[in-house]
Design an enzyme around this catalytic site. Structure first.
Site, PDB file in Angstrom:
ATOM      1  N   CYS A 162       0.813  -1.219   0.000  1.00  0.00           N
ATOM      2  CA  CYS A 162       0.000   0.000   0.000  1.00  0.00           C
ATOM      3  C   CYS A 162       0.843   1.263   0.000  1.00  0.00           C
ATOM      4  CB  CYS A 162      -0.977  -0.008   1.175  1.00  0.00           C
ATOM      5  SG  CYS A 162      -0.297  -0.584   2.720  1.00  0.00           S
ATOM      6  N   HIS A 217      -2.739   6.846   7.431  1.00  0.00           N
ATOM      7  CA  HIS A 217      -2.933   5.558   6.757  1.00  0.00           C
ATOM      8  C   HIS A 217      -4.268   4.962   7.209  1.00  0.00           C
ATOM      9  CE1 HIS A 217      -1.843   2.143   4.444  1.00  0.00           C
ATOM     10  NE2 HIS A 217      -1.551   1.343   5.450  1.00  0.00           N
ATOM     11  N   HIS A 246      -9.842   0.792   1.480  1.00  0.00           N
ATOM     12  CA  HIS A 246      -8.397   0.635   1.299  1.00  0.00           C
ATOM     13  C   HIS A 246      -8.149   0.179  -0.132  1.00  0.00           C
ATOM     14  CE1 HIS A 246      -4.282  -0.033   1.790  1.00  0.00           C
ATOM     15  NE2 HIS A 246      -4.258  -0.602   2.981  1.00  0.00           N
TER      16      HIS A 246
END
Length: 240
Positions: free
Chosen positions: A30, A163, A200
């Protein structure tokens, strides 16, 4: 299978475009989108290119979903970052792209600048294959490197795009990292968890959320984090 490899995808995506130059794919989970940004900046700083197109993408994949689900990280309820009620992440799908140029070149051609990248930082704590260091050491190192690169202090930060995966280990380690860098001042720093609204997006996350952050900064707004009311915050001093 050959047509689905990372190098094949970028080759197909750029085929026929009216420009040439270095072209490669970074694979850093990510962090991939932001890693691409960092590589692009380095290319410009070293005069290896005049313009860089950087970004990240990730399609919905049963394989990825099954992997996170096997780790018990998929939430059945809405994604609730930094909440004591959080259950985990929600898989999203998307892509984000950015065009990078040197400031002087933009001014010379009379172009406009959406945002200026003042600095960047990376780290890899190597603590665990799927878990961050519980004391946020990797995140602290990356944040401090970014501040040093930009030549600014923690007090200069006006917005934190977290995040914020809403997974137990990440949110706790991230909270500890913010306190480690900003100290008591963290309560005055607005924090936004974009994943609470877009999910996400995995390899796309860094580029997608950088685009959202850039849009927020250019419009002078502070985005909100969804699904995390004040009374449910696991770390009350975080300004979510």
């Amino acid at each position: 299978l050959e047509d689905s490899s990372a190098s094949a995808v970028i080759a197909q995506a750029t085929a026929g475009l009216p420009f040439d130059g270095p072209c490669w794919t970074t694979s850093a989970a990510c962090a991939s989108g932001l890693t691409a940004l960092n590589h692009g900046i380095t290319m410009l700083q070293n005069d290896h290119a005049d313009v860089m197109f950087v970004g990240g993408y990730d399609p919905i994949s049963e394989f990825s979903y099954a992997g996170f689900d096997s780790l018990r990280l998929i939430a059945r309820q809405p994604l609730q970052p930094f909440s004591s009620n959080r259950e985990g992440m929600k898989i999203g799908e998307g892509y984000g792209l950015l065009v990078l140029e040197r400031t002087g070149d933009i001014h010379e051609r009379g172009g406009s600048i959406l945002v200026h990248v003042a600095g960047w930082g990376e780290s890899s704590d190597g603590h665990h294959l799927t878990q961050p260091h519980p004391e946020g050491q990797g995140a602290i190192a990356a944040i401090e490197a970014a501040l040093e690169s930009a030549g600014i202090q923690p007090d200069d930060i006006d917005l934190i795009a977290a995040h914020a995966t809403a997974t137990p280990n990440n949110d706790l380690a991230e909270s500890i990292a913010y306190r480690g860098v900003f100290g008591d001042a963290i309560s005055t720093k607005p924090i936004v968890g974009f994943k609470s609204r877009v999910g996400h997006t995995l390899g796309a996350a860094g580029a997608v959320e950088l685009n959202l952050t850039a849009t927020a900064l250019s419009n002078g707004i502070i985005p909100t984090t969804a699904h995390t009311p004040e009374e449910s915050r696991e770390v009350p001093e975080l300004n979510i």
